[in-house]
Enzyme design. Structure first.
Site, short mmCIF file in Angstrom:
data_model
loop_
_atom_site.label_atom_id
_atom_site.label_comp_id
_atom_site.label_asym_id
_atom_site.label_seq_id
_atom_site.Cartn_x
_atom_site.Cartn_y
_atom_site.Cartn_z
CD GLU A 177 -30.75 12.34 -2.39
OE1 GLU A 177 -31.84 11.78 -2.24
OE2 GLU A 177 -29.89 12.43 -1.50
CG ASP A 189 -36.59 8.45 -1.41
OD1 ASP A 189 -35.63 9.02 -0.85
OD2 ASP A 189 -36.44 7.59 -2.31
#
Length: 369
Positions: free
Chosen positions: A57, A249
């Protein structure tokens, strides 16, 4: 392409916007609060300061920022580290990237997280177009195409599973599951993959873009606009270890919808998801924004872990909306400083993407010539 500059629309001084853009880069990559570090072998990495590891990420986010800021030197160091320490060369996930690795290069996991792969691929395409291809792993276009090929064809040609459900065209949370993460859905990326990726996959990526826009409408609550961290393919929240809530998220979803509207254009129904979300935070729960909520607006017994990231993504969603709540979200973001402390990694990445986008500087880098 015209890139909407919300800060200009709201009459923020261009000099202050430019200064903040510079400050963001230095905060992440240079100064005392940096999360970027280099080795002696021309590699570099970013640390998730809240978890003391290096994640696909963050590495893919840093690569995307490097190409947007025109820093090929940093881009190449990051990509060398990714290929040296994260790339999986054996096993069922061969061809993917280990989602979590220690700063010394030791893998915490031999499994991937698909949001890393999709960001790696687009950052590499952009690098190809802005910097030009080199040789070996610095042949950016070749590397991007290889990533996308594995993502779609893994279970056809190799042991293992693809990152997208090949029947419904939706991205998976991880390859060996049958549910998804709404914040992974990047239809504006898939449209570019259709243009620049492997010809035989162009139709798939076009359908993936359409399917993801439709999915995001279904996943957004009809009153609050909130999405869960994990969800079934029909948009219903997936209750796995409290991930059925609007939590870390999920903050990215509004920002993704905003950027998708600039890069490719959304339906009114999709943009209205952000309108509902901004109404929820600015009017329904005003004064209680730091509480965690289920997607119907019911409070959970928890507090927000990444408040700066939430503010940033709510503001970035204003690229898909207008009106008083959109303006209020941008104003709140403008007044919010970059985060310091151990949790700064995730918040400041989301801050950087939001500021680039709202200033008209998060751009598609086309093929030159």
């Amino acid at each position: 392409m015209e890139y909407r500059n919300v800060f200009q629309e709201m009459n923020y001084p261009p000099a202050e916007v430019a200064a903040r853009l510079k400050e963001i880069w230095e905060h992440l990559f240079v100064g005392p609060h940096k999360i970027y570090f280099e080795n002696d072998d021309q590699t570099g990495y970013v640390v998730d300061t809240g978890n003391n590891d290096v994640r696909t990420e963050g590495m893919s986010y840093a690569m995307m920022l490097s190409v947007q800021y025109n820093r090929q030197d940093i881009f190449d160091k990051l990509w060398r580290w990714v290929k040296k320490f994260m790339w999986l060369t054996t096993g069922e996930n061969k061809g993917y990237f280990a989602w979590s690795v220690l700063p010394n290069g030791e893998k915490n996991s031999n499994g991937p997280a698909p949001d890393g792969e999709e960001y790696f691929a687009l950052a590499l395409f952009f690098a190809s177009h802005r910097f030009g291809n080199g040789s070996g792993i610095l042949n950016y276009e070749q590397e991007a195409r290889a990533i996308l090929h594995v993502c779609l064809h893994k279970d056809e040609e190799f042991p293992g599973l693809s990152m997208w459900d090949l029947k419904n065209h939706l991205i998976k949370f991880v390859p060996n599951c049958d549910f998804t993460d709404p914040s992974y859905h990047l239809p504006h990326f898939y449209e570019l993959f259709a243009r620049w990726g492997n010809t035989e996959d162009a139709a798939f990526w076009q359908e993936a873009a359409r399917a993801s826009r439709k999915f995001l409408v279904a996943a957004s609550h009809p009153v609050t606009g909130l999405t869960a961290e994990y969800s079934e393919y029909d948009g219903t929240p997936k209750n796995v270890k409290d991930h059925d809530r609007f939590y870390s998220d999920a903050y990215r979803t509004a920002g993704n919808i905003g950027l998708a509207n600039v890069w490719g254009g959304n339906s009114p129904a999709l943009n209205d998801c952000v309108t509902r979300l901004q109404h929820f935070f600015n009017e329904t729960v005003k004064g209680h924004e730091n509480r965690v909520y289920y997607i119907d607006g019911t409070p959970a017994n928890d507090t927000v872990l990444h408040p700066v990231g939430l503010i940033a993504m709510n503001a970035m969603g204003s690229l898909a909306t207008s009106g008083a709540n959109a303006t209020a979200c941008v104003e709140k973001f403008w007044q919010t400083p970059l985060r310091t402390g151990e949790r700064r990694y995730y918040d400041n990445f989301l801050y950087a993407f939001a500021f680039l986008a709202l200033s008209g500087n998060y751009r598609i880098w086309e093929v030159q010539g």
